[in-house]
Scaffold this motif. Structure first.
Motif, mmCIF file in Angstrom:
data_model
loop_
_atom_site.group_PDB
_atom_site.id
_atom_site.type_symbol
_atom_site.label_atom_id
_atom_site.label_comp_id
_atom_site.label_asym_id
_atom_site.label_seq_id
_atom_site.Cartn_x
_atom_site.Cartn_y
_atom_site.Cartn_z
ATOM 1 N N VAL A 191 17.417 12.252 3.565
ATOM 2 C CA VAL A 191 16.966 10.952 4.074
ATOM 3 C C VAL A 191 17.880 9.846 3.551
ATOM 4 C CG1 VAL A 191 15.106 9.257 4.140
ATOM 5 C CG2 VAL A 191 14.571 11.694 4.317
ATOM 6 N N THR A 192 17.959 9.707 2.244
ATOM 7 C CA THR A 192 18.780 8.651 1.646
ATOM 8 C C THR A 192 20.245 8.814 2.010
ATOM 9 O OG1 THR A 192 17.240 8.814 -0.222
ATOM 10 C CG2 THR A 192 19.153 7.406 -0.508
ATOM 11 N N ASP A 193 20.676 10.049 2.250
ATOM 12 C CA ASP A 193 22.082 10.329 2.555
ATOM 13 C C ASP A 193 22.378 10.357 4.049
ATOM 14 O OD1 ASP A 193 20.437 12.560 2.667
ATOM 15 O OD2 ASP A 193 21.945 13.961 1.952
ATOM 16 N N ARG A 194 21.455 9.827 4.870
ATOM 17 C CA ARG A 194 21.740 9.658 6.292
ATOM 18 C C ARG A 194 22.758 8.527 6.483
ATOM 19 N NH1 ARG A 194 15.499 9.466 8.618
ATOM 20 N NH2 ARG A 194 14.945 11.646 8.187
ATOM 21 N N GLY A 232 0.841 -1.202 0.000
ATOM 22 C CA GLY A 232 0.000 0.000 0.000
ATOM 23 C C GLY A 232 0.863 1.235 0.000
ATOM 24 N N CYS A 233 1.699 1.366 -1.021
ATOM 25 C CA CYS A 233 2.719 2.419 -1.051
ATOM 26 C C CYS A 233 2.122 3.799 -0.792
ATOM 27 C CB CYS A 233 3.436 2.424 -2.389
ATOM 28 S SG CYS A 233 4.289 0.884 -2.749
ATOM 29 N N PHE A 234 2.801 4.539 0.060
ATOM 30 C CA PHE A 234 2.342 5.883 0.436
ATOM 31 C C PHE A 234 2.214 6.801 -0.774
ATOM 32 C CE2 PHE A 234 3.306 10.210 2.035
ATOM 33 C CZ PHE A 234 2.254 10.343 2.914
ATOM 34 N N GLY A 235 3.112 6.676 -1.731
ATOM 35 C CA GLY A 235 3.086 7.551 -2.901
ATOM 36 C C GLY A 235 2.661 6.863 -4.171
ATOM 37 N N CYS A 236 1.829 5.842 -4.072
ATOM 38 C CA CYS A 236 1.430 5.089 -5.269
ATOM 39 C C CYS A 236 0.830 6.012 -6.325
ATOM 40 C CB CYS A 236 0.432 4.009 -4.903
ATOM 41 S SG CYS A 236 -0.090 3.002 -6.323
ATOM 42 N N ILE A 237 1.310 5.888 -7.576
ATOM 43 C CA ILE A 237 0.843 6.780 -8.634
ATOM 44 C C ILE A 237 -0.394 6.260 -9.346
ATOM 45 C CG2 ILE A 237 3.151 7.702 -9.003
ATOM 46 C CD1 ILE A 237 3.321 5.985 -11.526
ATOM 47 N N SER A 238 -0.822 5.016 -9.030
ATOM 48 C CA SER A 238 -1.988 4.489 -9.736
ATOM 49 C C SER A 238 -3.176 4.212 -8.837
ATOM 50 C CB SER A 238 -1.617 3.194 -10.484
ATOM 51 O OG SER A 238 -1.290 2.157 -9.580
ATOM 52 N N GLU A 244 6.884 17.264 3.316
ATOM 53 C CA GLU A 244 6.424 17.256 4.709
ATOM 54 C C GLU A 244 5.730 15.945 5.054
ATOM 55 O OE1 GLU A 244 7.690 21.118 3.860
ATOM 56 O OE2 GLU A 244 6.242 19.930 2.739
ATOM 57 N N SER A 245 4.895 15.447 4.146
ATOM 58 C CA SER A 245 4.176 14.196 4.412
ATOM 59 C C SER A 245 5.147 13.027 4.560
ATOM 60 C CB SER A 245 3.188 13.923 3.275
ATOM 61 O OG SER A 245 2.214 14.934 3.186
ATOM 62 N N TYR A 246 6.159 12.994 3.715
ATOM 63 C CA TYR A 246 7.134 11.913 3.751
ATOM 64 C C TYR A 246 7.950 11.952 5.038
ATOM 65 C CZ TYR A 246 11.177 9.088 2.271
ATOM 66 O OH TYR A 246 12.178 8.158 2.180
ATOM 67 N N LEU A 247 8.407 13.136 5.418
ATOM 68 C CA LEU A 247 9.243 13.250 6.613
ATOM 69 C C LEU A 247 8.476 12.920 7.887
ATOM 70 C CD1 LEU A 247 11.202 16.479 5.628
ATOM 71 C CD2 LEU A 247 12.108 14.150 5.741
ATOM 72 N N GLN A 248 7.171 13.176 7.884
ATOM 73 C CA GLN A 248 6.347 12.813 9.035
ATOM 74 C C GLN A 248 6.124 11.306 9.120
ATOM 75 O OE1 GLN A 248 2.726 15.079 8.650
ATOM 76 N NE2 GLN A 248 3.781 17.048 8.849
ATOM 77 N N LEU A 249 6.230 10.631 7.983
ATOM 78 C CA LEU A 249 5.916 9.207 7.881
ATOM 79 C C LEU A 249 7.050 8.315 8.377
ATOM 80 C CD1 LEU A 249 3.813 7.126 6.514
ATOM 81 C CD2 LEU A 249 5.384 7.218 4.561
ATOM 82 N N ASN A 268 8.860 -0.327 5.750
ATOM 83 C CA ASN A 268 7.470 -0.657 6.078
ATOM 84 C C ASN A 268 6.587 0.585 6.138
ATOM 85 O OD1 ASN A 268 8.203 -3.323 6.254
ATOM 86 N ND2 ASN A 268 8.250 -3.387 8.491
ATOM 87 N N ALA A 269 7.139 1.703 6.623
ATOM 88 C CA ALA A 269 6.347 2.926 6.726
ATOM 89 C C ALA A 269 5.896 3.408 5.355
ATOM 90 C CB ALA A 269 7.161 4.011 7.423
ATOM 91 N N TYR A 270 6.738 3.246 4.353
ATOM 92 C CA TYR A 270 6.403 3.727 3.011
ATOM 93 C C TYR A 270 5.618 2.690 2.213
ATOM 94 C CZ TYR A 270 6.853 5.575 -1.699
ATOM 95 O OH TYR A 270 6.569 6.034 -2.962
#
Length: 425
Positions: A340-343, A189-195, A372-377, A303-305
């Motif tokens: 995020v990816t560069d942490r 259930g991807c948070f940013g699903c495009i479809s 903002e939505s992604y960083l909160q997730l 899992n969050a995403y």
């Protein structure tokens, strides 16, 4: 380097009183000279609604919100380019969410636009200008007349002509990487699903998911039509479908049918690889390439995403390892985000993941999301944030046998991982 902003009508201006800044995660950062490249051909400059830009005032050397009725501006990069910073802004309305795009910091310098980005691949085959729309319409008509009962071709014609999807367009132009969607369902259930988005997500899905189950014959027809050249690729797993491996039986039968008739081209799957047993069956049927979508090698973040249903990140790793061991050219579709990816913890986890699975290619893909939505997730940062440019350098240094790119690559016979044909995808 001057800050770039937009007025209410969408007109762009540079501001001589503010130095442009970038953003890494939720932090406003200075943009380094070596992080800037001229605005690439095919990039689009967009105004960010509900935002105000933040710049460094030349008068007091302080970060400030730019006064007036103005909006922040970002660049949408073409495929092949990795963003290093987001635009610096503050939302004027915290309840609003930005459309699902990958916004990149843009500045005005030396009488032209520059972006905070790095080229990671050859963009030529993914350039929309290389898709002749008139020729595409002719080829769509020809294929639909040849296969009037194939529902998949009808579905793909909409993707090619209405959404201007280049992979679908390639299916009709019979070149490079073509699409063969098979699944209307998904095990994530991807948070940013495009479809597909839930009604309460606050996002609008930019595409419509396919709503039927194709037959093996429909799939086989598309595969055989496309695999006419030795360097052509046909791919399961498109933006207009769910997880392709949920239709493993159809895929396995279609691959066997095709390979009984031709050895040309390459068969690829874009997948989350969570259904390990199904993935093994698909690999065993004759898969050549596997690209696995991931956003992190840290389970809590993953899992969050993805919100996986009845699978874990360990299933993904096992699927990749099995495919690599069977000779499949394995890659990940790595959804990346500055800050995020560069942490430190993310880099260390992904390096371990890549080494354990035997990955051949990491495709760097800018995550299209409301920041903002992604960083909160996702989990909060634990270690140092290195910056995207240093992160890319670390990957190249620590994974010398892994290609860092943006598209699907095809290894030549008896060649090293650095001698590759490049195909879009």
């Amino acid at each position: 380097m001057n800050l770039v902003y937009a007025d209410e009508q969408g007109n762009l201006f540079d501001h001589p009183e503010f130095i442009a800044l970038g953003r890494s995660g939720d932090a406003i950062v200075e943009i380094m000279e070596d992080e800037l490249i001229p605005l690439p051909e095919g990039a689009t400059l967009v105004s960010l609604p509900f935002t105000k830009p933040i710049g460094l005032s030349i008068h007091n050397d302080q970060m400030q919100v730019v006064p007036g009725t103005v909006h922040a501006v970002g660049a949408l990069l073409p495929q092949g380019f990795t963003r290093l910073c987001l635009p610096s802004y503050v939302k004027s309305n915290q309840e609003e969410k930005l459309p699902l795009f990958g916004y990149t910091a843009v500045v005005w310098k030396d009488d032209q636009f520059y972006v905070a980005a790095e080229q990671c691949d050859d963009p030529e085959r993914w350039d929309p200008l290389n898709c002749d729309r008139d020729e595409l319409r002719l080829q769509v008509d020809r294929i639909l007349q040849k296969y009037p009962d194939n529902r998949l071709y009808k579905h793909l014609s909409h993707c090619a002509l209405e959404y201007e999807c280049l992979t679908s367009s390639n299916t009709f132009l019979q070149r490079w990487e073509g699409a063969v969607p098979v699944s209307y369902s998904c095990n994530a259930g991807c948070f940013g699903c495009i479809s597909e988005q839930p009604d309460d997500s606050g996002f609008v899905a930019p595409q419509t998911r396919m709503n039927f189950k194709p037959t093996v014959d429909e799939v086989t027809q598309i595969m055989l039509e496309h695999l006419r050249e030795h360097d052509s690729i046909i791919s399961f797993g498109q933006g207009c479908e769910g997880e392709p491996s949920t239709q493993a039986k159809i895929i396995v039968e279609a691959i066997r049918n095709v390979r009984a008739q031709t050895s040309k081209g390459f068969i690829n799957i874009n997948t989350n690889a969570g259904l390990t047993d199904f993935m093994r069956a698909i690999v065993d049927a004759g898969l050549d390439l596997m690209r696995v979508s991931t956003i992190s090698a840290i389970e809590e973040h993953y899992n969050a995403y993805y919100k996986p249903r009845a699978y874990t990140l360990q299933n993904v790793e096992r699927s990749l390892r099995y495919a690599t061991d069977q000779g499949v050219y394995t890659s990940i579709n790595y959804l990346i985000f500055p800050g995020v990816t560069d942490r430190e913890e993310e880099i260390e986890a992904m390096l371990g993941f890549a080494k354990r699975t035997g990955l051949k290619l990491i495709q760097m893909r800018n995550l299209n999301i409301d920041p903002e939505s992604y960083l909160q997730l996702i989990p909060k940062a634990k270690g140092e944030i290195y910056g995207m440019k240093q992160m890319l350098d670390i990957f190249r240094s620590e994974l010398p046998d892994v290609v860092i790119g943006s598209y699907t690559h095809v290894r030549r016979s008896n060649c090293s991982a650095n001698s590759l044909r490049i195909n879009n995808g």
